[in-house]
Structures are given as C-alpha cells and as structure tokens.
Design an enzyme around this catalytic site. Sequence first.
Site, mmCIF file in Angstrom:
data_model
loop_
_atom_site.group_PDB
_atom_site.id
_atom_site.type_symbol
_atom_site.label_atom_id
_atom_site.label_comp_id
_atom_site.label_asym_id
_atom_site.label_seq_id
_atom_site.Cartn_x
_atom_site.Cartn_y
_atom_site.Cartn_z
ATOM 1 N N GLY A 77 32.262 40.046 47.416
ATOM 2 C CA GLY A 77 31.220 40.337 46.433
ATOM 3 C C GLY A 77 29.938 39.590 46.748
ATOM 4 N N GLU A 115 40.957 29.223 48.030
ATOM 5 C CA GLU A 115 39.953 28.500 48.819
ATOM 6 C C GLU A 115 38.513 28.978 48.558
ATOM 7 O OE1 GLU A 115 40.663 29.526 52.780
ATOM 8 O OE2 GLU A 115 39.427 27.894 53.566
ATOM 9 N N THR A 117 37.218 30.837 46.012
ATOM 10 C CA THR A 117 36.790 30.633 44.621
ATOM 11 C C THR A 117 36.436 29.158 44.390
ATOM 12 O OG1 THR A 117 38.336 32.356 44.004
ATOM 13 C CG2 THR A 117 37.513 30.986 42.211
ATOM 14 N N ASP A 139 50.095 32.267 49.270
ATOM 15 C CA ASP A 139 50.261 31.736 50.622
ATOM 16 C C ASP A 139 50.644 30.256 50.642
ATOM 17 O OD1 ASP A 139 49.357 34.233 51.440
ATOM 18 O OD2 ASP A 139 47.264 33.576 51.497
ATOM 19 N N ARG A 174 71.775 47.383 63.255
ATOM 20 C CA ARG A 174 70.376 47.481 63.670
ATOM 21 C C ARG A 174 69.674 46.123 63.686
ATOM 22 N NH1 ARG A 174 68.924 52.638 59.836
ATOM 23 N NH2 ARG A 174 69.170 54.249 61.439
ATOM 24 N N HIS A 279 51.661 44.060 49.389
ATOM 25 C CA HIS A 279 51.220 43.583 48.074
ATOM 26 C C HIS A 279 52.322 43.547 47.025
ATOM 27 C CE1 HIS A 279 47.569 44.370 50.268
ATOM 28 N NE2 HIS A 279 46.966 43.527 49.435
ATOM 29 N N LEU A 280 53.532 44.012 47.395
ATOM 30 C CA LEU A 280 54.668 43.830 46.474
ATOM 31 C C LEU A 280 54.882 42.342 46.219
ATOM 32 C CD1 LEU A 280 57.262 46.386 47.884
ATOM 33 C CD2 LEU A 280 56.037 46.506 45.711
HETATM 34 O O1 F6P Z 1 45.713 35.201 50.300
HETATM 35 C C1 F6P Z 1 46.619 36.066 49.723
HETATM 36 C C2 F6P Z 1 46.783 37.279 50.551
HETATM 37 O O2 F6P Z 1 47.757 38.028 49.893
HETATM 38 C C3 F6P Z 1 47.149 37.054 52.021
HETATM 39 O O3 F6P Z 1 48.477 36.678 52.185
HETATM 40 C C4 F6P Z 1 46.772 38.389 52.618
HETATM 41 O O4 F6P Z 1 46.457 38.263 53.985
HETATM 42 C C5 F6P Z 1 45.545 38.753 51.843
HETATM 43 O O5 F6P Z 1 45.624 38.077 50.614
HETATM 44 C C6 F6P Z 1 45.407 40.228 51.600
HETATM 45 O O6 F6P Z 1 44.270 40.435 50.823
HETATM 46 P P1 F6P Z 1 43.728 41.825 50.275
HETATM 47 O O7 F6P Z 1 43.816 41.719 48.781
HETATM 48 O O8 F6P Z 1 42.304 41.869 50.719
HETATM 49 O O9 F6P Z 1 44.576 42.925 50.829
#
Ligand code: F6P
Length: 376
Positions: A77, A115, A117, A139, A174, A279-280
């Site tokens: 942003g 970091e 923010t 993370d 597998r 993102h799960l």
């Molecule tokens: O920092 C959190 C995080 O989920 C990372 O693990 C990942 O690389 C990144 O954000 C993904 O961000 P975005 O929301 O831009 O897909």
Amino acid sequence: MYKQIGILTGGGDAPGLNAAIRAVVRTAIGEFGMKCIGIEDSFEGILGETHTVNLNLKSVSGILPRGGTILGTRNRGSFVKMVDGKQVFPQMPIGEALANLDILGIEALVAIGGEGTLAIAEQFHKRGFPVIGVPKTIDNDLAATELTFGFMTAIDIATEALDRLHTTAASHDRVMVLEVMGRNTGWIALHAGLAGSADVILIPEIPYSFESIVRKVQARENSGSRFTNIVVAEGAIETGKSEIYQDNKEMRLGGVGNYIGTQIEKLTGKETRTVVLGHLQRGGSPNAFDRMLGTNFGACAVRALASGDTGKMVALQAGTVVTVPLSEACANIKTVAIGGQLVRTARDIGISFAAPKESKMGEEAMFEVRTGGALN
Ligand code: F6P
C-alpha cells in the site's frame, strides 16, 4: 491517560488477530476507561477520507475464535511496497496520517503486525506519536520474541496435513511432498515435520541436495518402508542455487514443492505427489495457544501504553511478556539454528535435512551440543 486510542492490523493475517483486538478493546475500556477506534485496512485507513469504526465491548463480543481480522489488513500500500521481493518503505505519508489521527481524536496507536507493520509504527514513534507494537506472523521469524501468535495454529494445520498424507503415501507406496510457508525461515517446516513424522525436512537454513534426498528414499525402501514423506519450506534452497518464486515480479515465494516432486520422481522412479498447503495455514480459527497469546499480548500492550512505555513492542521472552524497543523488534529475522536442539533431535530420530554431507553435519551439531555443556 489517553482518552481515545486507535487499533490496526497490518501485514498478512494470522490466526489470533481477533483475540488480540478483543483483548485491547476490553482492557482499554474495562481497565482504563479509554475509547477505542478501529482503523480499517492497516495504516491505509488513516489516509485520505479515512476508514474507521468505533469499537466497544459489543463489537468485539464473539470474535475470539474467529480467523482473519475484523479490521481488515494490507501487506502492500502507500506505506510499504514490494520491490525485488523485499519490503521497501517509500516516502511514507506520515504527515497526512498524523493530521488525520489528530482530526479523529486518536491519541495513541496499537499496531498489530509483522516486520513491515512494526517498521511503519516506528516511524510514528520517531515523529513523537505514542505507539505500541504487537507481533504476529505464522512464520515466527521475529527475533525479539520467542513466539508470535498464528505460528502454533499453522503448525497444527501442517501437522494434520502430514498425518493425512502419511496414510495415503503408505497405501500407494508413494513419495509425498508438502510445501509449507515460512518466508526465508524453516520454523513451520521443522516443527510440523517433527510433529507429523516427516522423513525429510527441507528448510532455507540448510541447503539441500537431491543426491541426499534420493539416498534417504532408497534407504527407506531398502528397510521395507516403501513410502517417504517430505516437508519443504517455501524458501528452501538447493545447494548452490537460490529460492524459487511463483511470481517473479512481486517475488512471492512458492513452487519449490513441485520442483522437488518432479525431480524425485525422475531420479527415483517412484510415483510422487506434491501438495502446496498455502493460505490454509493462515485462515480459520486460532488454536487455544494462539487465542491465549493474542489475548495476553493485547492486554499487555494496553497496560504498556497506559504506563507511558511507548515506542515498544510486546514480546514473549522466557515465557513472560516484556516490552522491547520497536527499533530492536524489526532489526533481525530469527532463523533456525542448524546446531540447535530441535535440528539435532530430528537427526537423532532419523529425519534427514538432505544436506549434501548429511552425516558430517549431524556430527557438527552433536559436537556443538556436547561442548555447550547443556542440552540447548
Ligand atoms: O508472512 C506470512 C506469509 O504467509 C509467508 O509465509 C508467505 O510467504 C507470505 O505471507 C504470503 O503472503 P501473501 O499474503 O502476499 O500471499
């Protein structure tokens, strides 16, 4: 004492954000009689026409178990942009934001984020505006705090994924590759790999070689285990190469799982499947620990603000919430110690990190632990 404070959430969302917002509001109103204004979509909400919402006890009722953030968030942003995969802070419109905070009657800020923010929050502090930071990220890579909320939930999700992959891997003989998040650190992969019984854990801190992965797959085959589970952090690096990005323009990490899966199938001849958890790991309800940590961080942040301890971030150190200067909070990324206890434990129980000289590195790790005197 401040009459009215603002609250915002910035960066990628993490389970536990609503728990922190709720604790801030309940502590500010209940303990200190302050009013609370929610700033929407991170710092963007205090620019232009401004987007805010009054927060009272009713507005935060029932949000504790909810994922995401009721305030919305942004990881790009006007204050932060991505250039060549790195967060850069262009000419931040701090002056405009400060003027709007004044118009809104907001006297201090609680900034909940990672970091980026916290780096922006520090600029407000430098301009004399009272601010306190609350750390979050799945993370767990902020050096000043032992834990950030969101991390434990992400591990639970990745562990469940590994458990599920285990049964299907064993049924089909597998190789299964699970790609998890973590940016340039291997915390999620390491913890979930241990909890979910991975055979190979690949993390950015220990570059991997295919020779070593194949050796592990074949050793398992020879001992009668005809399947292999591999967990790979999105930032993992092959020896002598660099990270793999799914988006070269924005330099968003991702794709290493598919790369590894394809190579392993070619090199071993074994059927291989790859799952990208994505993102799960960030969505949905926080686990009990993250609800508790978000709540404790939120309440402690308001107490710090009320006592004039500003320009700081709340942090977990030796199991207790303390405050550290914002400048320290964003200075370093916390990476996995390759001679540390968890890496050694993983090696001791037979997990491979696929380092080119895996056994040699194992010996080095043991040497460090032995000479350190204590189990570290
Ligand atoms: O920092 C959190 C995080 O989920 C990372 O693990 C990942 O690389 C990144 O954000 C993904 O961000 P975005 O929301 O831009 O897909």
